[in-house]
Enzyme design. Structure first.
Site, PDB file in Angstrom:
ATOM      1  N   CYS A  75       0.692  -1.168  -0.026  1.00 32.25           N
ATOM      2  CA  CYS A  75       0.028   0.056   0.007  1.00 32.25           C
ATOM      3  C   CYS A  75       0.859   1.279   0.034  1.00 32.25           C
ATOM      4  CB  CYS A  75      -1.014   0.075   1.313  1.00 32.25           C
ATOM      5  SG  CYS A  75      -0.321  -0.355   2.992  1.00 32.25           S
ATOM      6  N   SER A  76       2.113   1.163   0.342  1.00 29.72           N
ATOM      7  CA  SER A  76       2.801   2.402   0.498  1.00 29.72           C
ATOM      8  C   SER A  76       3.756   2.543  -1.039  1.00 29.72           C
ATOM      9  CB  SER A  76       3.894   2.435   1.648  1.00 29.72           C
ATOM     10  OG  SER A  76       4.621   1.328   1.779  1.00 29.72           O
TER      11      SER A  76
END
Length: 133
Positions: A75-76
């Site tokens: 997600c990052s």
């Protein structure tokens, strides 16, 4: 539709079995390899590994052109700092520093899995020799 749902589940199963195959090959060939996260509930196409004492930046610099590999969590994006997810798992910092995420997909072939294993095993050996000799 139900059919699409079924298809997705089939895909997920197929991808997960590829991931497990890669995971087992790597566990077999790389001493000290750690599989990060919950192995029962995780994304099918994600293999998250650490080699304690080998910084992931060293690995990524060498394999970026050959493999779909990154640091941190899915997600990052573009953030090189250790994933907050890994920090939340309370992994030791040397494990977080060695954390690598390998992406597999529906079209990943067995040959690619073999190749990825070879690439990673070779690189880990090289880095290990450079660091510990």
């Amino acid at each position: 539709s139900d059919l699409r749902q079924l298809e997705m589940e089939e895909d997920e199963k197929a991808i997960a079995s590829k991931r497990d195959r890669l995971q087992n090959l790597l566990l077999d060939k790389i001493p000290g390899l750690v599989i990060n996260g919950d192995t029962t509930s995780r994304l099918a196409g994600n293999l998250h590994i650490s080699i304690p004492d080998i910084p992931n930046s060293a690995v990524i610099a060498r394999v970026r052109s050959q493999l779909a590999i990154s640091t941190g969590s899915a997600c990052s994006s573009g953030v090189e700092s250790p994933s907050h997810v890994l920090q939340a798992l309370n992994l030791p910092s040397e494990v977080i520093e060695g954390a690598l995420r390998i992406g597999l997909g529906k079209f990943t072939t067995d040959e690619e899995i073999e190749r990825a294993t070879e690439i990673l095993v070779t690189i880990f050996r090289k880095i290990h020799q450079a660091m510990f000799t």
